[in-house]
Scaffold this active site. Structure first.
Site, mmCIF file in Angstrom:
data_model
loop_
_atom_site.group_PDB
_atom_site.id
_atom_site.type_symbol
_atom_site.label_atom_id
_atom_site.label_comp_id
_atom_site.label_asym_id
_atom_site.label_seq_id
_atom_site.Cartn_x
_atom_site.Cartn_y
_atom_site.Cartn_z
ATOM 1 N N LYS A 175 0.747 -1.298 -0.093
ATOM 2 C CA LYS A 175 -0.221 -0.058 0.063
ATOM 3 C C LYS A 175 0.979 1.315 0.081
ATOM 4 O O LYS A 175 1.986 1.190 0.638
ATOM 5 C CB LYS A 175 -0.971 -0.075 1.208
ATOM 6 C CG LYS A 175 -1.807 -1.298 1.271
ATOM 7 C CD LYS A 175 -2.747 -1.623 0.324
ATOM 8 C CE LYS A 175 -3.680 -2.702 0.709
ATOM 9 N NZ LYS A 175 -4.791 -2.942 -0.429
ATOM 10 N N HIS A 294 -6.275 -13.721 -7.981
ATOM 11 C CA HIS A 294 -7.085 -12.373 -7.354
ATOM 12 C C HIS A 294 -8.573 -12.735 -7.807
ATOM 13 O O HIS A 294 -8.771 -12.927 -8.922
ATOM 14 C CB HIS A 294 -6.607 -11.101 -7.114
ATOM 15 C CG HIS A 294 -7.436 -10.290 -6.200
ATOM 16 N ND1 HIS A 294 -8.470 -9.584 -6.609
ATOM 17 C CD2 HIS A 294 -6.703 -9.789 -5.004
ATOM 18 C CE1 HIS A 294 -8.925 -8.818 -5.502
ATOM 19 N NE2 HIS A 294 -7.826 -8.967 -4.368
#
EC number: 4.1.1.39
Length: 475
Positions: A175, A294
């Site tokens: 992040k 994902h």
């Protein structure tokens, strides 16, 4: 203008709107071992008989159309048609039914999830007679399972490649997900891996944007992997997202990862598509790469209780298409997931044989015929206080992924990784000693804080963070 005239039909053919029940509703049908079975949650429009509606689902997802056509006589509909063989009301719901449909195996191309879905969920979800329709489960027959290669490697081979046994694996999504330069991105990867994580991860929407082109990211991440491996003596990995705008671009990125010698890459299988995913899985199997999957976009398809496709179906078809990891929800984090439902499809991902169990949403017994299993990935809003529950829920064969729960540590990325590693090993040891993590998990974490200042700092930061929202999709 030539006036229209009435045409008399022959004795063997009569055009007109079909009553689907006459052909496709067959409650006496005995299911074949090779049939593909589907369970649909069906909500008919007011006034439409459920038997007609479920027969229409069977027809429109197999050989049927809205009228009789003369070419029906050129084939055997009895051999190829889908059949609604059972219909049951949903307890506690008004005008909802579970319709069971059997499809002959010859309706589907071997080894093609794309063709399977095009038939079963292609057009029928827009049928006007239906108010809503949801595919709850599929039984993939052993004969059809054997036409798929499945995961490139599977859980046991992954553990052998990584030389990691006896505990769950730890990961972290870097992040902020967008905006970092390739060099700073690589630095964050290095710090997390050096601190004790097994993996770091590209976010699903990191592809090749102007601020960080894919090749630059791959190079800096590979450097971070090798440096952290040299310092820790452990095998490390980063899920390099190979998803691209074209299949050629995807395979080019996979080839670059192979040449750099990294152990694992990643794909967004729903946005990328099943055809692309299967091609990538075959490439990974042939070239020794692990494949992390994902599920970006899944909630668009699976979150509504009455319409769409349940995630257990998406998980089954991913196992067929190919992937070594798949995001499965956490039960305890910020993302949707009821415990029994989640554990049901986690078993369908990992185990070789899963019995029918309606209490967990499993409508059919599933035999995977020794196809390798897929490791579930628990990710989304989890932190060190969740570790006892995660170890208790998922066991060892799972990857526990802490993004903000690593990078949000007040002392930095590496201490955040240390905190998670200490928490995992403390919970694993406590479980192995016979302690009940569901009752004693908090004490296990507090005890570990006494000899890990990094864990103590993490516990203080996240001691009051909870995501207490009701689950939408319940059994």
């Amino acid at each position: 203008m030539v006036p229209q005239t009435e045409t008399k039909t022959g004795a063997g053919f009569k055009a007109g709107v079909k009553d689907y029940r006459l052909t496709y509703y067959t409650p006496d049908y005995v299911v074949s071992e090779t049939d593909i079975l589907a369970a649909f949650r069906m909500t008919p429009q007011p006034g439409v008989p459920p038997e007609e509606c479920d027969a229409a689902v069977a027809a429109e997802s197999s050989t049927g159309t809205w009228t009789t056509v003369w070419t029906d006589g050129l084939t055997s509909l009895d051999k190829y048609k889908g059949r609604c063989y059972d219909l049951e009301p949903v307890p506690g719901e008004e005008n909802q039914y579970i319709a069971y449909v059997a499809y002959p195996i010859d309706l589907f191309e071997e080894g093609s999830v794309t063709n399977l879905f095009t038939s079963i969920v292609g057009n029928v979800f827009g049928f006007k007679a239906l108010r809503a329709l949801r595919l709850e489960d599929l039984r993939i027959s052993p004969a059809y399972v054997k036409t798929f290669v499945g995961p490139p490697h599977g859980i046991q081979v992954e553990r052998d490649k990584l030389n990691k046994y006896g505990r769950g694996l730890l990961g972290c999504t870097i992040k902020p997900k967008l905006g970092l330069s390739a060099k700073n991105y690589g630095r964050a990867v290095y710090e997390c891996l050096r601190g004790g994580l097994d993996f770091t991860k590209d976010d699903e929407n990191v592809n090749s944007q102007p601020f960080m082109r894919w090749r630059d990211r791959f190079l800096f991440v590979a450097e971070a992997i090798y440096k952290s491996q040299a310092e820790t003596g452990e095998i490390k990995g980063h899920y390099l997202n190979a998803t691209a705008g074209t299949a050629e671009g995807m395979l080019q990125r996979a080839q670059c990862a192979k040449e750099l010698g990294v152990p694992i890459i990643m794909h967004d299988y729903l946005t990328g598509g099943f055809t692309a995913n299967t091609s990538l899985a075959h490439y990974c199997r042939d070239h020794g790469l692990l494949l992390h999957i994902h599920r970006a976009m899944h909630a668009v398809i699976d979150r509504q209780r009455n319409h769409g496709i349940h995630f257990r179906v998406l998980a089954k078809t991913l196992r067929m298409s190919g992937g070594d990891h798949l995001h499965s929800g956490t039960v305890v984090g910020k993302l949707e997931g009821e415990r029994e439902v989640t554990l049901g499809f986690v078993d369908l991902m990992r185990d070789n044989f899963v019995e029918k169990d309606r209490s967990r949403g499993i409508y059919f017994t599933q035999d995977w015929c020794s196809m390798p299993g897929v490791m579930p990935v628990a990710s989304g809003g989890i932190h060190v206080w969740h570790m006892p529950a995660l170890v208790e829920i998922f066991g060892d064969d799972a990857c526990l992924q802490f993004g903000g729960g690593t990078l949000g540590h007040p002392w930095g990325n590496a201490p955040g990784a240390v905190a998670n590693r200490v928490a995992l090993e403390a919970c694993t040891q406590a479980r192995n000693e016979g302690r009940d993590l569901a009752r004693e998990g908090g004490n296990v974490i507090r005890s570990a804080c006494k000899w890990s200042p990094e864990l103590a700092a993490a516990c203080e930061v996240w001691k009051e963070i909870k995501f207490e929202f009701d689950t939408i999709d319940k059994l």
